[in-house]
Design a protein around this motif. Structure first.
Motif, mmCIF file in Angstrom:
data_model
loop_
_atom_site.group_PDB
_atom_site.id
_atom_site.type_symbol
_atom_site.label_atom_id
_atom_site.label_comp_id
_atom_site.label_asym_id
_atom_site.label_seq_id
_atom_site.Cartn_x
_atom_site.Cartn_y
_atom_site.Cartn_z
ATOM 1 N N PHE A 89 0.812 -1.212 0.000
ATOM 2 C CA PHE A 89 0.000 0.000 0.000
ATOM 3 C C PHE A 89 0.855 1.276 0.000
ATOM 4 O O PHE A 89 0.401 2.335 -0.440
ATOM 5 N N TYR A 99 1.228 3.907 -2.966
ATOM 6 C CA TYR A 99 0.045 4.712 -3.281
ATOM 7 C C TYR A 99 0.197 6.148 -2.780
ATOM 8 O O TYR A 99 -0.361 7.086 -3.360
ATOM 9 N N ASN A 132 1.910 2.158 -13.083
ATOM 10 C CA ASN A 132 0.531 2.412 -12.670
ATOM 11 C C ASN A 132 0.023 1.301 -11.760
ATOM 12 O O ASN A 132 -0.633 1.562 -10.741
ATOM 13 N N LYS A 165 1.872 1.356 -8.268
ATOM 14 C CA LYS A 165 1.467 2.454 -7.406
ATOM 15 C C LYS A 165 0.020 2.327 -6.930
ATOM 16 O O LYS A 165 -0.308 2.737 -5.814
ATOM 17 N N GLY A 166 -0.857 1.764 -7.754
ATOM 18 C CA GLY A 166 -2.272 1.775 -7.422
ATOM 19 C C GLY A 166 -2.852 0.480 -6.894
ATOM 20 O O GLY A 166 -3.971 0.483 -6.370
ATOM 21 N N GLY A 204 -2.204 -1.261 -4.311
ATOM 22 C CA GLY A 204 -2.384 -1.329 -2.866
ATOM 23 C C GLY A 204 -3.750 -0.829 -2.439
ATOM 24 O O GLY A 204 -4.388 -1.405 -1.543
ATOM 25 N N TYR A 205 -4.223 0.228 -3.082
ATOM 26 C CA TYR A 205 -5.534 0.792 -2.731
ATOM 27 C C TYR A 205 -6.643 -0.206 -3.044
ATOM 28 O O TYR A 205 -7.521 -0.465 -2.217
ATOM 29 N N ASP A 251 -3.737 9.890 -15.883
ATOM 30 C CA ASP A 251 -2.948 10.450 -14.785
ATOM 31 C C ASP A 251 -1.828 11.292 -15.380
ATOM 32 O O ASP A 251 -0.884 10.771 -15.974
#
Length: 310
Positions: free
Chosen positions: A121, A124, A175, A178-179, A181-182, A240
């Motif tokens: 996470f 993020y 991408n 980084k994303g 985990g959310y 993004d």
């Protein structure tokens, strides 16, 4: 005759509780919608006038601000990149977080699961500016770690910021890194809400771990997966900006694989200093996103009437 319901003390408490959220939405969501007018004007700030007066007196241009998105020779490239990248992001952004969430939920050591969850996470919370410097430290042509490793293996260095064939994979990986985990945390929360008695009954019936996932976990996650999918589809015409502009360091040779709608609008705004262009692009993206959300929800409702978001 139905008795008229009175406004009770409980209603007052709930109203006061919701009031800050209502005020926030009015100030930061609904009032800014007035700025849509900028998309249909050639805005020019007037001397000794505030923004509102300058906006009202600016010259109306109809849909001319929208035409600039399609007048460029790169129109096909930026729309193609925006949509195709987002299609890949949506698919991988569901499959991998769901897989990670199921794997972590099946770990016996809760402390170890919390550690893995924190590690996954953490990216993020990093900004793309910070990530871009990390990427540059790996891909720099002179002192990048990637080229140093390749030289040690007897291979020639690669000019990473000049070779566009590598960047679709790099951007997709970043991408996802980084994303994911959310998304994983969202699905973990859903898994934790599944009744444990279902798993206990499955174990008594002799179900394997895979069968428990297939017949209990995944069906219970279906509604959350559909909600996340529909919300992701609504952003299919947006990108993004940090990922596609900061990370490739605005490298010219990479324009064919990094040019998205948001990046193009930023470059046009910096070059022509016309905020009407950016407002028109944002308005168009919002309308297209709204249409895609309704379309995706309609398709989902046709397949399963109980699984739609709206």
């Amino acid at each position: 005759m139905a008795k008229k319901r009175r406004f009770t003390k409980d209603d007052m408490e709930l109203t006061l509780l919701a009031l800050p959220t209502v005020v926030w939405y009015i100030l930061f969501t609904y009032l800014p919608m007035f700025g849509i007018i900028v998309a249909f004007k050639r805005y020019r700030p007037l001397p000794d006038s505030n923004f509102l007066v300058s906006l009202i007196k600016s010259q109306p241009v109809g849909i001319d601000n929208f035409k600039f998105l399609f007048a460029t020779p790169d129109a096909w490239i930026m729309f193609r990149n925006t949509v195709l990248y987002n299609c890949v992001f949506i698919i991988l952004g569901i499959v991998i977080p769901v897989t990670l969430a199921i794997m972590l939920s099946n770990l016996h050591s809760k402390r170890l699961a919390k550690g893995y969850q924190t590690i996954i996470f953490l990216p993020y919370f990093l900004s793309w500016v910070v990530v871009s410097y990390f990427v540059f430290s790996f891909l720099s042509a002179d002192k990048g770690i990637a080229n140093q490793i390749m030289n040690m293996l007897g291979k020639e260095s690669v000019q990473w910021y000049m070779e566009k064939k590598y960047w679709p994979y790099i951007l997709i990986f970043l991408n996802l890194w980084k994303g994911m985990g959310y998304g994983m945390v969202v699905y973990l929360a859903s898994i934790s809400g599944i009744d444990k008695m279902l798993y206990e009954a499955a174990i008594i019936d002799g179900a394997s771990r895979w069968q428990q996932v297939k017949y209990i976990t995944l069906p219970m996650l279906k509604n959350m997966i559909i909600i996340m999918f529909i919300l992701s589809v609504g952003r299919i015409f947006s990108s993004d900006f940090g990922l596609f502009y900061q990370v490739p360091r605005n490298s010219g040779p990479l324009v064919d694989v990094t040019q998205t709608i948001d990046v193009y609008v930023y470059k046009a705004l910096m070059g022509m200093n016309n905020i009407g262009f950016s407002s028109a692009a944002a308005f168009l993206q919002s309308v297209l996103g709204f249409i895609t959300i309704l379309t995706a929800n309609f398709i989902v409702k046709k397949i399963d009437p109980e699984s739609g978001l709206l």
